[in-house]
Design a protein around this motif. Structure first.
Motif, short mmCIF file in Angstrom:
data_model
loop_
_atom_site.label_atom_id
_atom_site.label_comp_id
_atom_site.label_asym_id
_atom_site.label_seq_id
_atom_site.Cartn_x
_atom_site.Cartn_y
_atom_site.Cartn_z
N SER A 22 0.84 -0.76 0.08
CA SER A 22 0.10 0.31 -0.07
C SER A 22 0.95 1.30 -0.27
O SER A 22 0.65 2.48 -0.62
N SER A 23 1.72 1.19 0.93
CA SER A 23 2.77 2.24 0.27
C SER A 23 3.72 2.74 -0.10
O SER A 23 4.04 3.63 -0.67
N HIS A 24 3.26 1.71 -1.18
CA HIS A 24 4.51 1.59 -2.52
C HIS A 24 3.85 1.97 -3.71
O HIS A 24 4.45 1.68 -4.57
N GLY A 25 2.20 1.72 -3.65
CA GLY A 25 1.34 2.82 -4.51
C GLY A 25 0.59 1.49 -5.18
O GLY A 25 0.03 1.83 -6.10
N PHE A 26 1.19 0.35 -4.71
CA PHE A 26 0.37 -1.06 -5.51
C PHE A 26 -0.87 -1.03 -5.58
O PHE A 26 -2.40 -1.56 -5.79
N ASN A 192 12.05 -5.00 0.51
CA ASN A 192 11.18 -4.23 -0.71
C ASN A 192 10.81 -3.28 0.28
O ASN A 192 10.17 -2.38 -0.49
N GLU A 193 11.00 -2.92 1.09
CA GLU A 193 10.28 -1.67 2.24
C GLU A 193 11.27 -0.64 1.44
O GLU A 193 10.40 0.56 1.85
N HIS A 199 7.82 -0.51 -6.93
CA HIS A 199 10.08 -1.26 -7.95
C HIS A 199 10.02 -0.42 -9.41
O HIS A 199 10.18 -0.86 -10.29
N GLY A 200 8.85 1.00 -9.24
CA GLY A 200 9.40 1.60 -10.90
C GLY A 200 8.52 0.61 -11.93
O GLY A 200 9.14 1.47 -13.29
N LYS A 201 7.53 0.06 -11.64
CA LYS A 201 6.22 0.03 -12.84
C LYS A 201 5.42 0.47 -13.22
O LYS A 201 5.47 1.29 -12.15
N ARG A 202 4.66 -0.05 -13.96
CA ARG A 202 3.01 1.24 -13.84
C ARG A 202 2.08 0.27 -12.98
O ARG A 202 1.76 1.11 -12.91
#
Length: 203
Positions: A22-26, A192-193, A199-202
């Motif tokens: 969630s914190s990484h935008g997924f 990952n944290e 992770h630089g992807k769409r």
């Protein structure tokens, strides 16, 4: 680290996976079950490629190199470098990605499978009976089949039950391959944290 997924450990890993994702935008957008499961299947495909290339983690080299003294402020960068050199993109690492994505999905539907009330149970006998003669590639196909069943369910409890079956299969594969899945999952979560958003992807 003991390779034992107890109920409390599973709950902690589900929460940690979901929070990191969630914190990484997924989870900025709502996605279908098919979306999440296709991402899991893509990780299984990477497992096969790693096995074909005989890419396996070297934890002893990872730990030895991580323990070398570093200048203050460069510890995380050095840890990431060691992880990428000795662990990332190996069979063990890709199976960890499968598990982490399944944990994240359990966090998404906010449901834990009843079959994991005692953590990951020993299914060695059942595994040997149905999959004992399979190759690693065939084990990955069987795991894919279980993952595909998840999105076919409409009830969250049924979905979670299907996830539990896939996780149990993943655990048995790791035991047959002779590595500590819990340690690898924990290491990949730590990596990952500190990664960039999505992770630089769409997606």
């Amino acid at each position: 680290m003991e390779n034992k997924f107890t109920k409390n450990i599973v709950k902690e890993l589900v929460e940690r996976s979901f929070n990191t994702s969630s914190s990484h935008g997924f989870h900025d957008e709502e996605h279908s079950d098919e979306h999440y499961m296709m991402l899991v299947v893509s990780e299984i495909g990477e497992m096969v490629e790693a096995d074909r290339k005989n890419r396996h983690a070297n934890l002893s080299m990872f730990h030895d190199n991580c323990n070398t003294p570093q200048a203050k402020g460069h510890e995380q960068k050095h840890w990431d470098f060691c992880f990428e050199k000795f662990v990332k993109d190996t069979f063990e690492d890709e199976l960890s990605d499968v598990v982490i994505r399944l944990f994240d999905y359990l966090g998404t539907i906010n449901t834990l499978p009843f079959m994991l009330d005692d953590g990951f149970v020993d299914m060695s006998k059942e595994f040997d009976e149905f999959f004992g003669k399979y190759s690693t590639c065939e084990h990955c196909y069987a795991l894919t089949s279980l993952v595909m069943e998840i999105a076919r369910n409409t009830n969250n409890n049924k979905k979670a039950e299907a996830v539990g079956a896939a996780l149990s299969m993943a655990y048995e594969i790791s035991k047959r391959m002779g590595f500590n899945l819990l340690e690898h999952v924990t290491l990949k979560m730590q990596y990952n944290e500190h990664r960039e958003p999505k992770h630089g992807k769409r997606y």
